[in-house]
Design an enzyme around this catalytic site. Structure first.
Site, PDB file in Angstrom:
ATOM      1  N   CYS A 193      -9.466  17.102  12.247  1.00 31.85           N
ATOM      2  CA  CYS A 193     -10.331  16.833  11.100  1.00 31.85           C
ATOM      3  C   CYS A 193     -10.889  18.123  10.527  1.00 31.85           C
ATOM      4  O   CYS A 193     -11.277  19.015  11.286  1.00 31.85           O
ATOM      5  CB  CYS A 193     -11.493  15.967  11.595  1.00 31.85           C
ATOM      6  SG  CYS A 193     -11.834  14.646  10.497  1.00 31.85           S
ATOM      7  N   CYS A 252     -17.242   5.597   7.073  1.00 32.42           N
ATOM      8  CA  CYS A 252     -16.743   6.822   6.456  1.00 32.42           C
ATOM      9  C   CYS A 252     -17.809   7.921   6.455  1.00 32.42           C
ATOM     10  O   CYS A 252     -18.088   8.518   5.424  1.00 32.42           O
ATOM     11  CB  CYS A 252     -16.320   6.473   5.031  1.00 32.42           C
ATOM     12  SG  CYS A 252     -14.983   7.471   4.426  1.00 32.42           S
ATOM     13  N   ALA A 297      -0.814  -7.328  -4.409  1.00 28.19           N
ATOM     14  CA  ALA A 297      -0.440  -8.421  -3.505  1.00 28.19           C
ATOM     15  C   ALA A 297      -1.597  -9.407  -3.441  1.00 28.19           C
ATOM     16  O   ALA A 297      -2.753  -9.005  -3.226  1.00 28.19           O
ATOM     17  CB  ALA A 297      -0.127  -7.870  -2.125  1.00 28.19           C
ATOM     18  N   GLY A 306       0.836  -1.204   0.000  1.00 24.79           N
ATOM     19  CA  GLY A 306       0.000   0.000   0.000  1.00 24.79           C
ATOM     20  C   GLY A 306       0.867   1.248   0.000  1.00 24.79           C
ATOM     21  O   GLY A 306       1.752   1.389   0.859  1.00 24.79           O
TER      22      GLY A 306
HETATM   23  C1  FAD Z   1     -14.311  10.182  -0.033  1.00 21.13           C
HETATM   24  C2  FAD Z   1     -13.418  10.163   1.155  1.00 21.13           C
HETATM   25  C3  FAD Z   1     -13.117  11.361   1.786  1.00 21.13           C
HETATM   26  C4  FAD Z   1     -12.275  11.351   2.885  1.00 21.13           C
HETATM   27  N1  FAD Z   1     -11.982  12.547   3.485  1.00 21.13           N
HETATM   28  C5  FAD Z   1     -11.084  12.585   4.470  1.00 21.13           C
HETATM   29  C6  FAD Z   1     -10.699  13.833   5.055  1.00 21.13           C
HETATM   30  O1  FAD Z   1     -11.210  14.897   4.702  1.00 21.13           O
HETATM   31  N2  FAD Z   1      -9.747  13.806   6.007  1.00 21.13           N
HETATM   32  C7  FAD Z   1      -9.149  12.637   6.415  1.00 21.13           C
HETATM   33  O2  FAD Z   1      -8.265  12.673   7.271  1.00 21.13           O
HETATM   34  N3  FAD Z   1      -9.523  11.451   5.911  1.00 21.13           N
HETATM   35  C8  FAD Z   1     -10.460  11.393   4.944  1.00 21.13           C
HETATM   36  N4  FAD Z   1     -10.822  10.196   4.418  1.00 21.13           N
HETATM   37  C9  FAD Z   1     -10.197   8.977   4.938  1.00 21.13           C
HETATM   38  C10 FAD Z   1      -8.805   8.797   4.333  1.00 21.13           C
HETATM   39  O3  FAD Z   1      -8.903   8.822   2.929  1.00 21.13           O
HETATM   40  C11 FAD Z   1      -8.229   7.485   4.826  1.00 21.13           C
HETATM   41  O4  FAD Z   1      -8.071   7.572   6.219  1.00 21.13           O
HETATM   42  C12 FAD Z   1      -6.874   7.190   4.213  1.00 21.13           C
HETATM   43  O5  FAD Z   1      -6.957   7.126   2.811  1.00 21.13           O
HETATM   44  C13 FAD Z   1      -6.365   5.881   4.791  1.00 21.13           C
HETATM   45  O6  FAD Z   1      -5.080   5.652   4.321  1.00 21.13           O
HETATM   46  P1  FAD Z   1      -4.536   4.163   4.155  1.00 21.13           P
HETATM   47  O7  FAD Z   1      -3.163   4.313   3.628  1.00 21.13           O
HETATM   48  O8  FAD Z   1      -4.744   3.404   5.397  1.00 21.13           O
HETATM   49  O9  FAD Z   1      -5.505   3.485   3.078  1.00 21.13           O
HETATM   50  P2  FAD Z   1      -5.822   3.914   1.577  1.00 21.13           P
HETATM   51  O10 FAD Z   1      -5.662   5.372   1.395  1.00 21.13           O
HETATM   52  O11 FAD Z   1      -7.119   3.304   1.251  1.00 21.13           O
HETATM   53  O12 FAD Z   1      -4.671   3.219   0.745  1.00 21.13           O
HETATM   54  C14 FAD Z   1      -4.535   1.845   0.610  1.00 21.13           C
HETATM   55  C15 FAD Z   1      -3.576   1.591  -0.528  1.00 21.13           C
HETATM   56  O13 FAD Z   1      -3.342   0.185  -0.622  1.00 21.13           O
HETATM   57  C16 FAD Z   1      -3.399  -0.203  -1.967  1.00 21.13           C
HETATM   58  N5  FAD Z   1      -3.772  -1.620  -1.999  1.00 21.13           N
HETATM   59  C17 FAD Z   1      -4.892  -2.191  -1.528  1.00 21.13           C
HETATM   60  N6  FAD Z   1      -4.857  -3.519  -1.708  1.00 21.13           N
HETATM   61  C18 FAD Z   1      -3.692  -3.781  -2.324  1.00 21.13           C
HETATM   62  C19 FAD Z   1      -3.078  -4.976  -2.781  1.00 21.13           C
HETATM   63  N7  FAD Z   1      -3.660  -6.176  -2.631  1.00 21.13           N
HETATM   64  N8  FAD Z   1      -1.875  -4.906  -3.389  1.00 21.13           N
HETATM   65  C20 FAD Z   1      -1.254  -3.699  -3.563  1.00 21.13           C
HETATM   66  N9  FAD Z   1      -1.791  -2.532  -3.142  1.00 21.13           N
HETATM   67  C21 FAD Z   1      -2.983  -2.585  -2.521  1.00 21.13           C
HETATM   68  C22 FAD Z   1      -4.435   0.714  -2.598  1.00 21.13           C
HETATM   69  O14 FAD Z   1      -4.261   0.798  -3.986  1.00 21.13           O
HETATM   70  C23 FAD Z   1      -4.163   2.024  -1.870  1.00 21.13           C
HETATM   71  O15 FAD Z   1      -3.223   2.828  -2.557  1.00 21.13           O
HETATM   72  C24 FAD Z   1     -11.710  10.143   3.352  1.00 21.13           C
HETATM   73  C25 FAD Z   1     -12.041   8.944   2.741  1.00 21.13           C
HETATM   74  C26 FAD Z   1     -12.899   8.941   1.647  1.00 21.13           C
HETATM   75  C27 FAD Z   1     -13.248   7.639   0.982  1.00 21.13           C
END
Ligand code: FAD
Length: 429
Positions: free
Chosen positions: A372, A169, A83, A13
């Site tokens: 936030c 969310c 993955a 990720g």
């Molecule tokens: C519409 C929306 C608005 C939001 N607004 C806010 C906001 O205003 N403020 C805030 O703080 N948070 C906000 N959030 C929440 C925020 O986007 C998440 O907290 C954040 O993206 C989480 O980060 P992460 O790295 O855990 O997961 P993600 O950002 O979901 O990233 C996961 C990554 O893993 C990759 N991945 C998944 N499975 C695999 C695999 N099998 N193999 C290889 N790669 C893989 C994906 O491609 C992705 O790039 C929002 C969410 C949404 C959906």
């Protein structure tokens, strides 16, 4: 001879959690270890700005950058691949490469930062892939939601925005409904479009965390002020063309003076445009490899380390976090970008501490704070709390600041966060 001190640290990720961890490892360990990021997407997308894409206020190009050159500039290897399977006994991950072929990667330490899987299949007819509702959870979904929006503007009608039972969310759903309302006002169509916010939360402003001081009052004020009706405790049975069918729900009308809700159980709501966020599960690779709980999220200790496999860590949305308050219709806790970054920094530092034989530093979920920015078009709410994953009564600070500055702050933060992620400056606040 291989250098036995040089470890392979593999990160699945490359988003908020994965990128932050990669940069933090690099910042603290330099060239000491090999750091590899695997992501199925070639680009980092600033997900919080996806709420603006359907209305044409942002393009995906404006809120994303390519991962390969960015990580290469920081000395981190990037593989564009999905993955498929994690084998903790052999310390390998099987990946399907974007340019074809499968291969196995060995790791000394693995960090799972794969975020959520949006489970549209939970409700018949939900979601943009074969269903009747749109989504803003990913870049392709937001683009499709924009196409549907432009079509809707030619023939407007009722709108439903919200999040189903077991969703997490809610913040994004609130932001989207208020931005949509603002967008309609800007094009002079507001009076032709009844808007309903639909949620499994037991009260407005619950957010999956039991709410915050004044959150309910403020959210209800925003609904009444903008003329948006809201349905609480909603359980969506199915979606058919132009209709959301509810197993249960309580409808509050913005214009009602007595404040008594209408029972919508067994009823339905019509729509011409609906954006409904489903529940989140862990991603397939975590579920298939048996590394998650029943929902596919990774249960970690206070060091963000897997309970059984001591060289596997997790950060961000992929981590299982217990809800601080009960939610009768099923709410999951939100894990924001800021929280994902906090988790990632601790996970990265604890991986290095483990390698060096130093004590690990705990950060229990109940000690994580939250910052936030909830955007509402031309205004919004700044939300701050010292501890997000505890019941409201146990928090020392709960600050909600409404006003146009929340919108300006989100716009400024977007630019800053994209710059920070592009240049690897994760030590900055
Ligand atoms: C519409 C929306 C608005 C939001 N607004 C806010 C906001 O205003 N403020 C805030 O703080 N948070 C906000 N959030 C929440 C925020 O986007 C998440 O907290 C954040 O993206 C989480 O980060 P992460 O790295 O855990 O997961 P993600 O950002 O979901 O990233 C996961 C990554 O893993 C990759 N991945 C998944 N499975 C695999 C695999 N099998 N193999 C290889 N790669 C893989 C994906 O491609 C992705 O790039 C929002 C969410 C949404 C959906």
């Amino acid at each position: 001879m291989p250098d036995s001190k040089r470890k392979s640290i593999l990160i699945l990720g490359g988003s908020f959690a994965g990128l932050t961890a990669a940069y933090e490892l690099k910042r603290l360990a330099g060239e000491a270890h090999e750091i590899t990021v695997v992501d199925k997407n070639e680009h980092f997308v600033f997900i919080p700005s996806l709420i603006w894409v359907p209305f044409g206020w942002r393009t995906i190009e404006q809120i994303s950058f390519p991962l390969a050159p960015t990580l290469a500039a920081q000395g981190v290897r990037f593989l564009h691949a999905t993955a498929r399977w994690i084998d903790p006994a052999r310390q390998t991950v099987t990946i399907s490469q974007a340019n074809g072929g499968e291969r196995e990667l060995f790791y000394d330490y693995l960090l799972v930062a794969t975020g959520p899987h949006a489970d549209f299949a939970m409700v018949e007819g939900l979601g943009p892939d074969g269903g009747y509702t749109v989504s803003i959870c990913t870049a392709p979904h937001a683009i499709e939601a924009g196409r549907a929006w432009r079509e809707f503007l030619r023939e407007p009608g009722p709108v439903i925005v919200g999040a189903t039972q077991e969703a997490a969310c809610y913040g994004a759903a609130y932001e989207f409904v208020f931005n949509l309302e603002y967008a309609l006002r800007k094009v002079g169509l507001r009076d032709r479009v009844p808007i309903t916010y639909l949620t499994s939360e037991p009260f407005a402003g619950h957010f999956g965390i039991g709410g915050m001081k004044w959150a309910r009052e403020m959210t209800e004020w925003f609904f009444r002020h903008t003329g948006i009706d809201w349905v609480l405790d909603a359980v969506v049975e199915k979606v058919s063309p132009g209709m959301v069918h509810l197993r249960q729900g309580r409808l509050h009308r913005a214009a009602a003076k007595n404040g008594r809700p209408e029972d919508l159980s067994g009823g339905s709501l019509p729509f011409r445009y609906a954006m409904i966020i489903p529940r989140f599960l862990g991603v397939p690779v975590v579920r298939d490899s048996g590394l998650g709980n029943a929902r596919g999220f990774v249960v970690v200790d206070d060091y963000f380390r897997h309970l059984q496999h001591r060289n596997i860590y997790a950060a961000g949305v992929s981590v299982a976090v217990a809800p601080p308050e009960p939610c009768p219709s099923g709410c999951s806790v939100p894990k924001t970008g800021y929280i994902s970054e906090v988790m990632a920094k601790y996970a990265a530092r604890n991986i290095l501490a483990d390698i060096d034989g130093r004590p690990l530093v705990p950060k229990p979920a109940t000690e994580i704070d939250a910052k936030c920015l909830m955007d509402a078009g031309n205004q919004g709410i700044i939300m701050l709390t010292d501890r997000i994953y505890v019941p409201s009564r146990h928090r020392k600070t709960e600050l909600l600041i409404p006003g146009p500055w929340a919108h300006w702050a989100k716009v400024a933060f977007e630019k800053y966060a994209l710059w920070k992620m592009r240049t690897g400056r994760v030590a900055w606040p």
